[in-house]
Design a protein around this motif. Structure first.
Motif, PDB file in Angstrom:
ATOM      1  N   ILE A   1       0.826  -1.215   0.000  1.00 18.36           N
ATOM      2  CA  ILE A   1       0.000   0.000   0.000  1.00 18.36           C
ATOM      3  C   ILE A   1       0.860   1.265   0.000  1.00 18.36           C
ATOM      4  CG2 ILE A   1      -1.824   1.264   1.208  1.00 18.36           C
ATOM      5  CD1 ILE A   1      -2.854  -1.451   2.190  1.00 18.36           C
ATOM      6  N   PRO A   2       1.833   1.421   0.928  1.00 24.12           N
ATOM      7  CA  PRO A   2       2.710   2.597   0.814  1.00 24.12           C
ATOM      8  C   PRO A   2       3.565   2.577  -0.454  1.00 24.12           C
ATOM      9  CG  PRO A   2       3.449   1.115   2.572  1.00 24.12           C
ATOM     10  CD  PRO A   2       2.084   0.665   2.178  1.00 24.12           C
ATOM     11  N   LEU A   3       3.908   1.388  -0.949  1.00 23.25           N
ATOM     12  CA  LEU A   3       4.639   1.324  -2.214  1.00 23.25           C
ATOM     13  C   LEU A   3       3.799   1.911  -3.346  1.00 23.25           C
ATOM     14  CD1 LEU A   3       6.413  -2.166  -2.174  1.00 23.25           C
ATOM     15  CD2 LEU A   3       7.522   0.080  -2.294  1.00 23.25           C
ATOM     16  N   THR A   4       2.494   1.645  -3.304  1.00 17.81           N
ATOM     17  CA  THR A   4       1.603   2.208  -4.322  1.00 17.81           C
ATOM     18  C   THR A   4       1.607   3.726  -4.258  1.00 17.81           C
ATOM     19  OG1 THR A   4       0.172   0.247  -4.226  1.00 17.81           O
ATOM     20  CG2 THR A   4      -0.774   2.257  -5.159  1.00 17.81           C
ATOM     21  N   LYS A   5       1.707   4.268  -3.062  1.00 17.10           N
ATOM     22  CA  LYS A   5       1.792   5.721  -2.899  1.00 17.10           C
ATOM     23  C   LYS A   5       3.031   6.263  -3.593  1.00 17.10           C
ATOM     24  CE  LYS A   5       0.514   9.644  -0.888  1.00 17.10           C
ATOM     25  NZ  LYS A   5      -0.784  10.309  -1.142  1.00 17.10           N
ATOM     26  N   VAL A   6       4.126   5.537  -3.509  1.00 19.01           N
ATOM     27  CA  VAL A   6       5.357   5.941  -4.199  1.00 19.01           C
ATOM     28  C   VAL A   6       5.171   5.838  -5.709  1.00 19.01           C
ATOM     29  CG1 VAL A   6       7.800   5.406  -4.534  1.00 19.01           C
ATOM     30  CG2 VAL A   6       6.782   5.205  -2.256  1.00 19.01           C
ATOM     31  N   VAL A   7       4.483   4.795  -6.156  1.00 17.51           N
ATOM     32  CA  VAL A   7       4.278   4.571  -7.591  1.00 17.51           C
ATOM     33  C   VAL A   7       3.555   5.750  -8.229  1.00 17.51           C
ATOM     34  CG1 VAL A   7       3.049   3.164  -9.293  1.00 17.51           C
ATOM     35  CG2 VAL A   7       4.327   2.058  -7.452  1.00 17.51           C
TER      36      VAL A   7
ATOM     37  N   LEU B   1      -4.787  10.631  -0.985  1.00 18.38           N
ATOM     38  CA  LEU B   1      -4.972  10.281   0.423  1.00 18.38           C
ATOM     39  C   LEU B   1      -3.695   9.715   1.032  1.00 18.38           C
ATOM     40  CD1 LEU B   1      -8.422   8.447   0.193  1.00 18.38           C
ATOM     41  CD2 LEU B   1      -8.023  10.756   1.091  1.00 18.38           C
ATOM     42  N   PRO B   2      -3.534   9.831   2.343  1.00 18.54           N
ATOM     43  CA  PRO B   2      -2.413   9.145   3.010  1.00 18.54           C
ATOM     44  C   PRO B   2      -2.536   7.637   2.802  1.00 18.54           C
ATOM     45  CG  PRO B   2      -3.411  10.779   4.467  1.00 18.54           C
ATOM     46  CD  PRO B   2      -4.318  10.655   3.288  1.00 18.54           C
ATOM     47  N   ALA B   3      -1.402   6.970   2.640  1.00 21.64           N
ATOM     48  CA  ALA B   3      -1.421   5.523   2.415  1.00 21.64           C
ATOM     49  C   ALA B   3      -2.026   4.788   3.605  1.00 21.64           C
ATOM     50  CB  ALA B   3       0.005   5.022   2.152  1.00 21.64           C
ATOM     51  N   GLY B   4      -1.832   5.313   4.808  1.00 19.14           N
ATOM     52  CA  GLY B   4      -2.412   4.684   5.992  1.00 19.14           C
ATOM     53  C   GLY B   4      -3.933   4.699   5.951  1.00 19.14           C
ATOM     54  N   VAL B   5      -4.500   5.793   5.486  1.00 20.53           N
ATOM     55  CA  VAL B   5      -5.953   5.887   5.355  1.00 20.53           C
ATOM     56  C   VAL B   5      -6.447   4.898   4.306  1.00 20.53           C
ATOM     57  CG1 VAL B   5      -7.865   7.380   4.635  1.00 20.53           C
ATOM     58  CG2 VAL B   5      -6.077   8.273   6.148  1.00 20.53           C
ATOM     59  N   MET B   6      -5.698   4.747   3.212  1.00 19.96           N
ATOM     60  CA  MET B   6      -6.071   3.767   2.187  1.00 19.96           C
ATOM     61  C   MET B   6      -6.049   2.358   2.761  1.00 19.96           C
ATOM     62  SD  MET B   6      -6.994   4.901  -0.784  1.00 19.96           S
ATOM     63  CE  MET B   6      -6.829   3.355  -1.672  1.00 19.96           C
TER      64      MET B   6
ATOM     65  N   GLY C   1       0.018  -1.935   6.924  1.00 17.55           N
ATOM     66  CA  GLY C   1      -0.136  -0.846   5.966  1.00 17.55           C
ATOM     67  C   GLY C   1      -0.098   0.507   6.635  1.00 17.55           C
ATOM     68  N   VAL C   2      -0.772   0.627   7.776  1.00 17.90           N
ATOM     69  CA  VAL C   2      -0.804   1.897   8.511  1.00 17.90           C
ATOM     70  C   VAL C   2       0.563   2.207   9.113  1.00 17.90           C
ATOM     71  CG1 VAL C   2      -1.791   3.096  10.493  1.00 17.90           C
ATOM     72  CG2 VAL C   2      -3.269   1.731   9.007  1.00 17.90           C
ATOM     73  N   MET C   3       1.176   1.219   9.768  1.00 13.62           N
ATOM     74  CA  MET C   3       2.436   1.451  10.465  1.00 13.62           C
ATOM     75  C   MET C   3       3.593   1.713   9.497  1.00 13.62           C
ATOM     76  SD  MET C   3       1.594   1.502  13.532  1.00 13.62           S
ATOM     77  CE  MET C   3       0.358   0.932  14.713  1.00 13.62           C
ATOM     78  N   ILE C   4       3.670   0.910   8.435  1.00 18.95           N
ATOM     79  CA  ILE C   4       4.760   1.107   7.468  1.00 18.95           C
ATOM     80  C   ILE C   4       4.616   2.459   6.783  1.00 18.95           C
ATOM     81  CG2 ILE C   4       5.782   0.255   5.312  1.00 18.95           C
ATOM     82  CD1 ILE C   4       5.047  -2.563   6.215  1.00 18.95           C
ATOM     83  N   SER C   5       3.374   2.861   6.488  1.00 22.54           N
ATOM     84  CA  SER C   5       3.140   4.171   5.879  1.00 22.54           C
ATOM     85  C   SER C   5       3.587   5.293   6.813  1.00 22.54           C
ATOM     86  CB  SER C   5       1.654   4.337   5.536  1.00 22.54           C
ATOM     87  OG  SER C   5       1.230   3.361   4.613  1.00 22.54           O
ATOM     88  N   ALA C   6       3.298   5.123   8.105  1.00 27.75           N
ATOM     89  CA  ALA C   6       3.683   6.154   9.075  1.00 27.75           C
ATOM     90  C   ALA C   6       5.196   6.306   9.155  1.00 27.75           C
ATOM     91  CB  ALA C   6       3.099   5.815  10.453  1.00 27.75           C
ATOM     92  N   VAL C   7       5.900   5.161   9.119  1.00 27.45           N
ATOM     93  CA  VAL C   7       7.357   5.187   9.262  1.00 27.45           C
ATOM     94  C   VAL C   7       8.051   5.555   7.956  1.00 27.45           C
ATOM     95  CG1 VAL C   7       9.399   3.801   9.785  1.00 27.45           C
ATOM     96  CG2 VAL C   7       7.323   3.528  11.156  1.00 27.45           C
TER      97      VAL C   7
ATOM     98  N   LEU D   1       6.793   6.770   5.048  1.00 31.79           N
ATOM     99  CA  LEU D   1       6.343   7.970   4.342  1.00 31.79           C
ATOM    100  C   LEU D   1       6.168   9.167   5.274  1.00 31.79           C
ATOM    101  CD1 LEU D   1       3.640   6.331   2.019  1.00 31.79           C
ATOM    102  CD2 LEU D   1       6.067   6.742   1.534  1.00 31.79           C
ATOM    103  N   ASN D   2       6.531   8.987   6.539  1.00 28.17           N
ATOM    104  CA  ASN D   2       6.409  10.060   7.538  1.00 28.17           C
ATOM    105  C   ASN D   2       4.984  10.597   7.642  1.00 28.17           C
ATOM    106  OD1 ASN D   2       9.213  10.119   8.273  1.00 28.17           O
ATOM    107  ND2 ASN D   2       9.644  11.213   6.362  1.00 28.17           N
ATOM    108  N   GLU D   3       4.013   9.695   7.549  1.00 28.89           N
ATOM    109  CA  GLU D   3       2.621  10.105   7.666  1.00 28.89           C
ATOM    110  C   GLU D   3       2.230  10.205   9.146  1.00 28.89           C
ATOM    111  OE1 GLU D   3       0.786   8.210   3.519  1.00 28.89           O
ATOM    112  OE2 GLU D   3       0.115   7.471   5.470  1.00 28.89           O
ATOM    113  N   THR D   4       1.411  11.184   9.457  1.00 27.73           N
ATOM    114  CA  THR D   4       0.861  11.321  10.804  1.00 27.73           C
ATOM    115  C   THR D   4      -0.663  11.289  10.704  1.00 27.73           C
ATOM    116  OG1 THR D   4       0.919  13.734  10.620  1.00 27.73           O
ATOM    117  CG2 THR D   4       2.826  12.659  11.632  1.00 27.73           C
ATOM    118  N   TYR D   5      -1.295  10.742  11.734  1.00 25.19           N
ATOM    119  CA  TYR D   5      -2.742  10.570  11.702  1.00 25.19           C
ATOM    120  C   TYR D   5      -3.380  11.195  12.932  1.00 25.19           C
ATOM    121  CZ  TYR D   5      -0.819   6.908   8.715  1.00 25.19           C
ATOM    122  OH  TYR D   5      -0.084   6.223   7.783  1.00 25.19           O
ATOM    123  N   SER D   6      -4.587  11.699  12.746  1.00 27.92           N
ATOM    124  CA  SER D   6      -5.328  12.283  13.861  1.00 27.92           C
ATOM    125  C   SER D   6      -5.939  11.188  14.730  1.00 27.92           C
ATOM    126  CB  SER D   6      -6.443  13.190  13.325  1.00 27.92           C
ATOM    127  OG  SER D   6      -7.457  12.398  12.714  1.00 27.92           O
TER     128      SER D   6
END
Length: 308
Positions: free
Chosen positions: A21-27, A98-103, A263-269, A271-276
Motif C-alpha cells: 500500500i505505501p509502495l503504491t503511494k510511491v508509484v 490520500l495518506p497511504a495509511g488511510v487507504m 499498511g498503517v504502520m509502514i506508511s507512518a514510518v 512515508l512520515n505520515e501522521t494521523y489524527s
C-alpha cells in the motif's frame, strides 16, 4: 507444520501485503495514470505466475486444466474487471490524494462489503454478530469522512468515498467467485488466466487513452516500487492460498488484521505520515468490524486441495 511456523508465515505474508500500500503511494508520485500502471502490474504478475504454474504442473502434477471454454473465458473477464481493472483504477486515483495509511483502512472494509453483497444475493444468512461487525466497519468509514480533523487536508475526504469503489468491487468479485467459479480451476490458475487476459485489455486501453507508461527509461523509485509491489502482491496472494490449504480459511483470514496494521504502520514510518485521533479510532473500529464479520466456517473463495 508446527503452529509457530504457521503463525510466523501468516505474519510475514501480512506485512508483505501491507507494504504494497505505501509502495503504491510511491508509484503514483510521478503522476502515472492508473491504466498504464495496471498494464505493467499485470505484465509483472504474468512473468511471476507463469513459471509457478509451470512448476506446479510439471513437478507436482497440479494446477489448472489446459482446456479453455467459453465459461472459463467469461470467468476470467469478470475477474479481471472486478478484481483488477475497476478496483485498481480507483485505488491508484485515490491513493494519489490520500495518506497511504488511510487507504489501508479503506481497503480493510472489503469483508464488510463482501458480507453485505453476499447477504443480498442469499449466499450468506444474516447473523447478528456479523451485522454488528458491518455497522462497526461503516462507522469507521464515517469517521474518516466526517470529522474535519480526520485528514491532513479535510477537503480531500471525498476521495475516501471514491476509494470505497475498490472494496465494493472486491465484494462483488468474491460473490461472483462463490457462484460461478469453474470446478477445474484453482486460485493460482485463475489469477494467471485473468492476468493474461487483463494484459490484452489494459494494454490497448492505456495506449489509446494516453495513459501509456514507457518503462524504457532510467528507473527511479516509482518504477522500482511498481515492480516490487507487483511481485509482493503475487507472492502474498499465492502464499495465502497455500496457507488456506494448510491451516484453514478461518485461521488464514486473520491475515487481514496484519495487512491493515502493517499498511498503517509502514506508511507512518516510511512515508512520515501522521494521523489524527479520528483516524486511529477508525482503525480500531475497522479491526473490530473485521473480527466480527470474518468467515466462521468457510471462505467465499473456493479453494481446491491441489494448491501448492
Amino acid at each position: 507444520m508446527k503452529q509457530f511456523g504457521v503463525i510466523l508465515i501468516l505474519v510475514v505474508m501480512g506485512i508483505v501485503w501491507g507494504a504494497t500500500i505505501p509502495l503504491t503511494k510511491v508509484v503514483v508520485s510521478t503522476g502515472y495514470q492508473p491504466l498504464g500502471l495496471i498494464f505493467w502490474q499485470l505484465v509483472f504478475s504474468v512473468i511471476v505466475l507463469a513459471p509457478i504454474a509451470l512448476v506446479r504442473r510439471l513437478v507436482f502434477g497440479r494446477g489448472q486444466q489446459s482446456t479453455l471454454t467459453s465459461q472459463t473465458l467469461v470467468y476470467f473477464l469478470v475477474i479481471i474487471f472486478l478484481g483488477t481493472l475497476i478496483p485498481n483504477s480507483f485505488s491508484y486515483f485515490s491513493v494519489a490524494q490520500l495518506p497511504a495509511g488511510v487507504m489501508s483502512i479503506v481497503i480493510a472494509s472489503v469483508p464488510m462489503f463482501t458480507l453485505i453483497i453476499a447477504l443480498a444475493l442469499g449466499i450468506e444468512k444474516p447473523v447478528m454478530v456479523r451485522i454488528i461487525g458491518v455497522v462497526a466497519s461503516a462507522v469507521a468509514v464515517v469517521l474518516l469522512i466526517g470529522p474535519r480533523t480526520s485528514l491532513p487536508e479535510p477537503e480531500k475526504a471525498i476521495y475516501v468515498v471514491v476509494a470505497l469503489v475498490a472494496p465494493i468491487s472486491y465484494g462483488f468479485e468474491a460473490s461472483y467467485i462463490a457462484l460461478r467459479a469453474p470446478k477445474h480451476l484453482d486460485p493460482v490458475g485463475t489469477l494467471l488466466g485473468a492476468s493474461v487476459m487483463g494484459v490484452f485489455i489494459a494494454g490497448p486501453l492505456a495506449y489509446f487513452s494516453g495513459a501509456w507508461i514507457d518503462l524504457n527509461i532510467e528507473w527511479q523509485a516509482p518504477e522500482w516500487a511498481l515492480l516490487a509491489s507487483s511481485i509482493m502482491h503475487v507472492f502474498a496472494y499465492t502464499s495465502y492460498i497455500w496457507l488456506v490449504g494448510v491451516a484453514g480459511v478461518v485461521f488464514s483470514s486473520q491475515i487481514a488484521y496484519v495487512v491493515t496494521i502493517a499498511g498503517v504502520m509502514i506508511s507512518a514510518v516510511a512515508l512520515n505520515e501522521t494521523y489524527s485521533t479520528w483516524v486511529w479510532a477508525a482503525l480500531a473500529l475497522m479491526l473490530v468490524g473485521m473480527a466480527l464479520v470474518q468467515p466462521r466456517t468457510k471462505s467465499v473463495y473456493p479453494v481446491n486441495d491441489n494448491t501448492v
